[in-house]
Design a protein around this motif. Structure first.
Motif, PDB file in Angstrom:
ATOM      1  N   GLY A  80      13.679  67.571  65.813  1.00 57.44           N
ATOM      2  CA  GLY A  80      13.123  67.497  64.465  1.00 57.44           C
ATOM      3  C   GLY A  80      12.754  68.860  63.929  1.00 57.44           C
ATOM      4  O   GLY A  80      12.995  69.167  62.749  1.00 57.44           O
ATOM      5  N   ASP A  83      15.678  70.909  62.509  1.00 62.18           N
ATOM      6  CA  ASP A  83      16.314  70.473  61.266  1.00 62.18           C
ATOM      7  C   ASP A  83      15.990  71.467  60.157  1.00 62.18           C
ATOM      8  O   ASP A  83      14.821  71.803  59.937  1.00 62.18           O
ATOM      9  CB  ASP A  83      15.799  69.081  60.881  1.00 62.18           C
ATOM     10  CG  ASP A  83      16.644  68.417  59.807  1.00 62.18           C
ATOM     11  OD1 ASP A  83      17.014  69.096  58.825  1.00 62.18           O
ATOM     12  OD2 ASP A  83      16.940  67.216  59.948  1.00 62.18           O
ATOM     13  N   ASP A  85      15.931  71.007  57.071  1.00 55.52           N
ATOM     14  CA  ASP A  85      15.117  70.331  56.067  1.00 55.52           C
ATOM     15  C   ASP A  85      13.819  69.888  56.744  1.00 55.52           C
ATOM     16  O   ASP A  85      13.817  68.934  57.535  1.00 55.52           O
ATOM     17  CB  ASP A  85      15.871  69.115  55.516  1.00 55.52           C
ATOM     18  CG  ASP A  85      15.109  68.397  54.403  1.00 55.52           C
ATOM     19  OD1 ASP A  85      13.863  68.377  54.464  1.00 55.52           O
ATOM     20  OD2 ASP A  85      15.752  67.843  53.505  1.00 55.52           O
ATOM     21  N   TRP A  87      11.087  68.295  55.814  1.00 55.59           N
ATOM     22  CA  TRP A  87      10.613  66.928  55.602  1.00 55.59           C
ATOM     23  C   TRP A  87      11.478  65.926  56.361  1.00 55.59           C
ATOM     24  O   TRP A  87      10.959  64.991  56.976  1.00 55.59           O
ATOM     25  CB  TRP A  87      10.594  66.577  54.115  1.00 55.59           C
ATOM     26  CG  TRP A  87      10.245  65.124  53.886  1.00 55.59           C
ATOM     27  CD1 TRP A  87      11.077  64.117  53.504  1.00 55.59           C
ATOM     28  CD2 TRP A  87       8.961  64.520  54.070  1.00 55.59           C
ATOM     29  NE1 TRP A  87      10.402  62.925  53.429  1.00 55.59           N
ATOM     30  CE2 TRP A  87       9.096  63.137  53.771  1.00 55.59           C
ATOM     31  CE3 TRP A  87       7.712  65.004  54.459  1.00 55.59           C
ATOM     32  CZ2 TRP A  87       8.032  62.247  53.851  1.00 55.59           C
ATOM     33  CZ3 TRP A  87       6.649  64.115  54.538  1.00 55.59           C
ATOM     34  CH2 TRP A  87       6.815  62.743  54.236  1.00 55.59           C
ATOM     35  N   ARG A  88      12.787  66.131  56.358  1.00 58.78           N
ATOM     36  CA  ARG A  88      13.677  65.242  57.095  1.00 58.78           C
ATOM     37  C   ARG A  88      13.383  65.335  58.594  1.00 58.78           C
ATOM     38  O   ARG A  88      13.335  64.315  59.292  1.00 58.78           O
ATOM     39  CB  ARG A  88      15.131  65.597  56.808  1.00 58.78           C
ATOM     40  CG  ARG A  88      16.139  64.649  57.472  1.00 58.78           C
ATOM     41  CD  ARG A  88      17.551  64.995  57.010  1.00 58.78           C
ATOM     42  NE  ARG A  88      17.914  66.362  57.381  1.00 58.78           N
ATOM     43  CZ  ARG A  88      18.887  67.060  56.796  1.00 58.78           C
ATOM     44  NH1 ARG A  88      19.591  66.519  55.814  1.00 58.78           N
ATOM     45  NH2 ARG A  88      19.162  68.283  57.192  1.00 58.78           N
ATOM     46  N   GLY A  89      13.162  66.558  59.088  1.00 55.49           N
ATOM     47  CA  GLY A  89      12.837  66.725  60.498  1.00 55.49           C
ATOM     48  C   GLY A  89      11.528  66.057  60.865  1.00 55.49           C
ATOM     49  O   GLY A  89      11.431  65.380  61.892  1.00 55.49           O
ATOM     50  N   SER A  91      10.107  63.561  59.258  1.00 56.74           N
ATOM     51  CA  SER A  91      10.295  62.113  59.130  1.00 56.74           C
ATOM     52  C   SER A  91      10.960  61.532  60.374  1.00 56.74           C
ATOM     53  O   SER A  91      10.576  60.463  60.869  1.00 56.74           O
ATOM     54  CB  SER A  91      11.141  61.793  57.895  1.00 56.74           C
ATOM     55  OG  SER A  91      10.496  62.224  56.711  1.00 56.74           O
ATOM     56  N   THR A  92      11.951  62.243  60.894  1.00 49.85           N
ATOM     57  CA  THR A  92      12.630  61.790  62.110  1.00 49.85           C
ATOM     58  C   THR A  92      11.664  61.750  63.284  1.00 49.85           C
ATOM     59  O   THR A  92      11.656  60.791  64.077  1.00 49.85           O
ATOM     60  CB  THR A  92      13.818  62.715  62.432  1.00 49.85           C
ATOM     61  OG1 THR A  92      14.743  62.690  61.339  1.00 49.85           O
ATOM     62  CG2 THR A  92      14.528  62.271  63.703  1.00 49.85           C
ATOM     63  N   ARG A 188       3.734  61.908  52.189  1.00 52.78           N
ATOM     64  CA  ARG A 188       4.610  62.511  51.182  1.00 52.78           C
ATOM     65  C   ARG A 188       3.792  63.070  50.017  1.00 52.78           C
ATOM     66  O   ARG A 188       2.861  62.433  49.520  1.00 52.78           O
ATOM     67  CB  ARG A 188       5.597  61.468  50.668  1.00 52.78           C
ATOM     68  CG  ARG A 188       6.750  62.060  49.859  1.00 52.78           C
ATOM     69  CD  ARG A 188       7.583  60.948  49.247  1.00 52.78           C
ATOM     70  NE  ARG A 188       8.065  60.000  50.240  1.00 52.78           N
ATOM     71  CZ  ARG A 188       9.209  60.148  50.908  1.00 52.78           C
ATOM     72  NH1 ARG A 188       9.974  61.195  50.675  1.00 52.78           N
ATOM     73  NH2 ARG A 188       9.593  59.234  51.791  1.00 52.78           N
TER      74      ARG A 188
END
Length: 210
Positions: A80, A83, A85, A87-89, A91-92, A188
Motif C-alpha cells: 500500500g 502505491d 496514489d 489514497w488508493r494505497g 484504502s487498500t 475521506r
C-alpha cells in the motif's frame, strides 16, 4: 543401515508441533490470547509436557503461531505504501488489514499488545507505523485524507474491529468489508465534515505497552 527409530521420533515431534500450532491458531483466532496453554494442549491432543517442550512459554507459542499473519500484514502495508496514489494505497491497506484481522482475533490482540508478553511484535509494529505515518501524510498533502486525522485513528479502528461478530466466518468477512468502507468514508476529505475531538494517541500506546 539407517536406524528408523530416530526418523520416526523426528516425524512424531514435527507432527506434535504442527498440531499444537494448528490448535493455537484456531483457539487464538476464535477467543483471543487468553486461552490457557492446557486447553491448547487438549485441542492439539498432546500432553502439557509435550506442548511446553516445544514452546516453553506462551510468548514463544504466540510468536510461532502468528508468523504467517505478521508477514501478510507487513506485505499489505508495504504494498500500500508503494502505491503512487496515496489514497488508493491507504484504502487498500484499510480494506485488507480489516479483513485479515476479522478472521484472527488473537493476531489483533498480539498486534495491539493487549497480551503483555507479545514483545517480539514491537519491532514489526514500529516499522509498520513509521511506513503508515509517511503514507498518511502523503494522502493528506494530496488533499484526499482529512487533515484533522492522525495515524492513531487507524489503530483505533483496528482495535474497534475486534468487536466484529465472530461467527459464522462468512458474516465476519462481510462485516469486515462493510466496516472498512465505513472507515474509509469517515477518513475521506470533505468540506462538509465536522470537527473531531482531540486524537487519542493509541499508536504510541501500542508501540510501548508490550
Amino acid at each position: 543401515m539407517d536406524d528408523p527409530l530416530p526418523q520416526m521420533l523426528r516425524s512424531d515431534a514435527r507432527d506434535n508441533r504442527d498440531r499444537v500450532l494448528a490448535a493455537a491458531r484456531r483457539l487464538f483466532s476464535e477467543r483471543g490470547l487468553g486461552v490457557p496453554m492446557r486447553e491448547i494442549a487438549r485441542g492439539a491432543e498432546v500432553g502439557p509436557a509435550t506442548l511446553y517442550r516445544r514452546f516453553p512459554t506462551k510468548q514463544a507459542l504466540v510468536d510461532a503461531a502468528f508468523t504467517d499473519e505478521l508477514r501478510a500484514c507487513s506485505g499489505i502495508v508495504r504494498d500500500g505504501c508503494a502505491d503512487p496514489d496515496p489514497w488508493r494505497g491507504l484504502s487498500t491497506i484499510v480494506r485488507d488489514i480489516t479483513e485479515l484481522n476479522a478472521t484472527n482475533q488473537g493476531f489483533v490482540d498480539a498486534f495491539v499488545s493487549s497480551y503483555p508478553g507479545a514483545v517480539d511484535f514491537t519491532a514489526h509494529r514500529a516499522g509498520m507505523l513509521r511506513a503508515l505515518t509517511g503514507l498518511w501524510r502523503r494522502a493528506q498533502q494530496a488533499g484526499a485524507l482529512r487533515p484533522d486525522t492522525v495515524v492513531d485513528d487507524l489503530i483505533l479502528m483496528i482495535m474497534a474491529g475486534r468487536g466484529l461478530p465472530p461467527d459464522p466466518p462468512a458474516l465476519r468477512v462481510a462485516a469486515a468489508r462493510r466496516f472498512a468502507a465505513l472507515i474509509l468514508d469517515s477518513l475521506r476529505a470533505s468540506p462538509t465534515t465536522g470537527a473531531l475531538p482531540p486524537p487519542a494517541r493509541v499508536a504510541h500506546h501500542a508501540s510501548t505497552s508490550s
